[in-house]
Design a protein around this motif. Sequence first.
Motif, PDB file in Angstrom:
ATOM      1  N   THR A 131       0.826  -1.209   0.000  1.00 51.39           N
ATOM      2  CA  THR A 131       0.000   0.000   0.000  1.00 51.39           C
ATOM      3  C   THR A 131       0.858   1.255   0.000  1.00 51.39           C
ATOM      4  OG1 THR A 131      -1.712  -1.200   1.223  1.00 51.39           O
ATOM      5  CG2 THR A 131      -1.848   1.200   1.203  1.00 51.39           C
ATOM      6  N   VAL A 132       1.910   1.247   0.782  1.00 51.29           N
ATOM      7  CA  VAL A 132       2.818   2.407   0.832  1.00 51.29           C
ATOM      8  C   VAL A 132       3.356   2.713  -0.560  1.00 51.29           C
ATOM      9  CG1 VAL A 132       5.043   3.244   1.683  1.00 51.29           C
ATOM     10  CG2 VAL A 132       3.452   2.113   3.255  1.00 51.29           C
ATOM     11  N   PHE A 133       3.809   1.688  -1.278  1.00 52.89           N
ATOM     12  CA  PHE A 133       4.381   1.902  -2.608  1.00 52.89           C
ATOM     13  C   PHE A 133       3.300   2.323  -3.619  1.00 52.89           C
ATOM     14  CE2 PHE A 133       7.730  -0.766  -0.739  1.00 52.89           C
ATOM     15  CZ  PHE A 133       8.828   0.032  -1.019  1.00 52.89           C
ATOM     16  N   ALA A 134       2.116   1.724  -3.513  1.00 46.09           N
ATOM     17  CA  ALA A 134       1.035   2.093  -4.432  1.00 46.09           C
ATOM     18  C   ALA A 134       0.592   3.533  -4.218  1.00 46.09           C
ATOM     19  CB  ALA A 134      -0.150   1.141  -4.242  1.00 46.09           C
ATOM     20  N   PHE A 135       0.495   3.957  -2.963  1.00 49.99           N
ATOM     21  CA  PHE A 135       0.109   5.332  -2.675  1.00 49.99           C
ATOM     22  C   PHE A 135       1.202   6.309  -3.087  1.00 49.99           C
ATOM     23  CE2 PHE A 135      -3.703   5.472   0.344  1.00 49.99           C
ATOM     24  CZ  PHE A 135      -4.257   4.320  -0.204  1.00 49.99           C
ATOM     25  N   ALA A 136       2.478   5.892  -3.006  1.00 54.58           N
ATOM     26  CA  ALA A 136       3.569   6.757  -3.456  1.00 54.58           C
ATOM     27  C   ALA A 136       3.464   7.020  -4.948  1.00 54.58           C
ATOM     28  CB  ALA A 136       4.914   6.115  -3.122  1.00 54.58           C
ATOM     29  N   LYS A 137       3.001   6.036  -5.695  1.00 47.88           N
ATOM     30  CA  LYS A 137       2.782   6.220  -7.130  1.00 47.88           C
ATOM     31  C   LYS A 137       1.733   7.296  -7.387  1.00 47.88           C
ATOM     32  CE  LYS A 137       2.129   5.541 -11.570  1.00 47.88           C
ATOM     33  NZ  LYS A 137       2.999   6.199 -12.574  1.00 47.88           N
ATOM     34  N   GLN A 138       0.691   7.335  -6.552  1.00 51.13           N
ATOM     35  CA  GLN A 138      -0.387   8.305  -6.733  1.00 51.13           C
ATOM     36  C   GLN A 138       0.037   9.716  -6.355  1.00 51.13           C
ATOM     37  OE1 GLN A 138      -3.901   6.818  -4.677  1.00 51.13           O
ATOM     38  NE2 GLN A 138      -3.398   4.713  -5.265  1.00 51.13           N
ATOM     39  N   GLY A 139       1.071   9.854  -5.559  1.00 46.76           N
ATOM     40  CA  GLY A 139       1.557  11.171  -5.159  1.00 46.76           C
ATOM     41  C   GLY A 139       1.806  11.239  -3.671  1.00 46.76           C
ATOM     42  N   ILE A 140       2.859  11.955  -3.272  1.00 40.92           N
ATOM     43  CA  ILE A 140       3.248  12.000  -1.867  1.00 40.92           C
ATOM     44  C   ILE A 140       2.857  13.316  -1.207  1.00 40.92           C
ATOM     45  CG2 ILE A 140       5.238  12.015  -0.303  1.00 40.92           C
ATOM     46  CD1 ILE A 140       6.568   9.984  -2.216  1.00 40.92           C
ATOM     47  N   GLY A 141       3.199  14.448  -1.793  1.00 40.81           N
ATOM     48  CA  GLY A 141       2.936  15.734  -1.156  1.00 40.81           C
ATOM     49  C   GLY A 141       3.765  15.877   0.108  1.00 40.81           C
ATOM     50  N   ALA A 142       3.282  16.677   1.058  1.00 38.04           N
ATOM     51  CA  ALA A 142       3.950  16.791   2.354  1.00 38.04           C
ATOM     52  C   ALA A 142       3.904  15.440   3.054  1.00 38.04           C
ATOM     53  CB  ALA A 142       3.278  17.862   3.209  1.00 38.04           C
ATOM     54  N   ILE A 143       4.982  15.073   3.736  1.00 37.83           N
ATOM     55  CA  ILE A 143       5.010  13.751   4.358  1.00 37.83           C
ATOM     56  C   ILE A 143       3.925  13.609   5.421  1.00 37.83           C
ATOM     57  CG2 ILE A 143       7.409  13.268   3.796  1.00 37.83           C
ATOM     58  CD1 ILE A 143       8.172  14.063   6.649  1.00 37.83           C
ATOM     59  N   GLU A 144       3.540  14.705   6.065  1.00 40.13           N
ATOM     60  CA  GLU A 144       2.462  14.641   7.045  1.00 40.13           C
ATOM     61  C   GLU A 144       1.146  14.265   6.368  1.00 40.13           C
ATOM     62  OE1 GLU A 144       5.609  17.418   8.647  1.00 40.13           O
ATOM     63  OE2 GLU A 144       4.615  17.135   6.700  1.00 40.13           O
ATOM     64  N   GLU A 145       0.872  14.877   5.221  1.00 35.78           N
ATOM     65  CA  GLU A 145      -0.363  14.557   4.488  1.00 35.78           C
ATOM     66  C   GLU A 145      -0.335  13.116   3.972  1.00 35.78           C
ATOM     67  OE1 GLU A 145      -0.131  17.579   1.589  1.00 35.78           O
ATOM     68  OE2 GLU A 145      -0.876  19.174   2.902  1.00 35.78           O
ATOM     69  N   PHE A 146       0.822  12.666   3.523  1.00 38.88           N
ATOM     70  CA  PHE A 146       0.971  11.285   3.070  1.00 38.88           C
ATOM     71  C   PHE A 146       0.692  10.320   4.221  1.00 38.88           C
ATOM     72  CE2 PHE A 146       3.883   7.723   1.583  1.00 38.88           C
ATOM     73  CZ  PHE A 146       3.057   7.312   0.552  1.00 38.88           C
ATOM     74  N   GLY A 147       1.199  10.641   5.398  1.00 46.06           N
ATOM     75  CA  GLY A 147       0.965   9.802   6.567  1.00 46.06           C
ATOM     76  C   GLY A 147      -0.500   9.755   6.962  1.00 46.06           C
ATOM     77  N   LEU A 148      -1.165  10.897   6.938  1.00 41.76           N
ATOM     78  CA  LEU A 148      -2.591  10.921   7.273  1.00 41.76           C
ATOM     79  C   LEU A 148      -3.408  10.096   6.285  1.00 41.76           C
ATOM     80  CD1 LEU A 148      -2.907  14.704   8.191  1.00 41.76           C
ATOM     81  CD2 LEU A 148      -3.317  12.797   9.763  1.00 41.76           C
ATOM     82  N   THR A 149      -3.074  10.188   5.010  1.00 43.61           N
ATOM     83  CA  THR A 149      -3.786   9.416   3.982  1.00 43.61           C
ATOM     84  C   THR A 149      -3.605   7.919   4.219  1.00 43.61           C
ATOM     85  OG1 THR A 149      -3.518  11.185   2.351  1.00 43.61           O
ATOM     86  CG2 THR A 149      -3.962   8.980   1.505  1.00 43.61           C
ATOM     87  N   LEU A 150      -2.396   7.494   4.486  1.00 43.39           N
ATOM     88  CA  LEU A 150      -2.133   6.080   4.759  1.00 43.39           C
ATOM     89  C   LEU A 150      -2.873   5.615   6.007  1.00 43.39           C
ATOM     90  CD1 LEU A 150       1.708   5.897   4.020  1.00 43.39           C
ATOM     91  CD2 LEU A 150      -0.075   4.678   2.767  1.00 43.39           C
ATOM     92  N   ALA A 151      -2.817   6.405   7.072  1.00 44.38           N
ATOM     93  CA  ALA A 151      -3.442   6.007   8.327  1.00 44.38           C
ATOM     94  C   ALA A 151      -4.952   5.835   8.158  1.00 44.38           C
ATOM     95  CB  ALA A 151      -3.139   7.042   9.413  1.00 44.38           C
ATOM     96  N   ASP A 152      -5.595   6.798   7.519  1.00 42.52           N
ATOM     97  CA  ASP A 152      -7.037   6.681   7.299  1.00 42.52           C
ATOM     98  C   ASP A 152      -7.378   5.448   6.466  1.00 42.52           C
ATOM     99  OD1 ASP A 152      -7.946   8.901   8.751  1.00 42.52           O
ATOM    100  OD2 ASP A 152      -7.552  10.270   7.088  1.00 42.52           O
ATOM    101  N   HIS A 153      -6.572   5.170   5.459  1.00 45.34           N
ATOM    102  CA  HIS A 153      -6.812   4.005   4.609  1.00 45.34           C
ATOM    103  C   HIS A 153      -6.729   2.710   5.422  1.00 45.34           C
ATOM    104  CE1 HIS A 153      -6.588   1.293   1.129  1.00 45.34           C
ATOM    105  NE2 HIS A 153      -5.578   0.711   1.767  1.00 45.34           N
TER     106      HIS A 153
END
Length: 300
Positions: free
Chosen positions: A63-85
């Motif tokens: 999931t981490v790698f798939a979401f990185a493909k979609q875009g990372i942005g600020a690492i805090e926002e990336f973390g929030l997106t992963l956590a909610d998922h």
Amino acid sequence: MGIVLGPNQYGKAQNRVFRVHRETARHEIRDLNVSTSLRGDFTAAHDPGDQSGVLPTDTQKNTVFAFAKQGIGAIEEFGLTLADHFVAQTPAADGARIEIEEYAWDRIRSGGAGHDHSFVRRGGDTRTTVVTVAGQGAARRAWVVSGLRDLVIAKTTGSEFSGFLRDEYTTLAETDDRVLATSLVARWRYGGTDVDFDGCHASIRSVLLERFAEVHSLALQQSLYAMGGAVLERHPEVAEIRFSAPNKHHFEVDLSPFGLENPGEVFIAADRPYGLIEATVTRDDAPDAGQAWLSVPGFC
């Protein structure tokens, strides 16, 4: 006497993500180290060993790698997106914790300009964040702790240490002029998640360096308090900031056996043992920290 399962979490640690943006001939890169954890009612996974409610750690990695493909942005926002998922995908989970480190790269200079697709990793400090999400929907709560580590800083004067407590084992001499150095770890908790994380991080780093340079230091503790106070004054979105600062000692070398004077010019840089100074600077009306610092090691 009964035996019960205590607090637990599980996840995939240190997923090394190197993301290359190739949309144009001038590439951009992001270099992350992402660790994921899920918390919740995983009693059955431990006893009797029923894994039906467990989202595999391998899935978390993918999931981490798939979401990185979609875009990372600020690492805090990336973390929030992963956590909610992860919370949404795992019924047994009531929370998720995402820890991210980001390593910076600079373009290699070529022909007087930065090369389009060649980079050199930048030395120095590393940007960090720990994101925690609990619940979903109206009950969702989120905490963001951002920071940096390995920020090695020093001042060659403007620092003293005197007037300290003494007992029969004290041998340290007082001084009104010394080298003050540390490899700083700083983490700050935001009061919410509606924040320009990239802009705040750059500004807070600058504030920390400015205050370290400007303050005449009576002790590392005093410097940390001044640095933390300056961050809170300039950034109302920050609720508190915590420091862990090893005192990197520099001892003057006695050159008198060689007929040489040493007026604070040549030192032994000792890496251990070292004083370890830790402190929290907070607002007296800061919102409750909740789970923000849960499983963030190394801080008082």
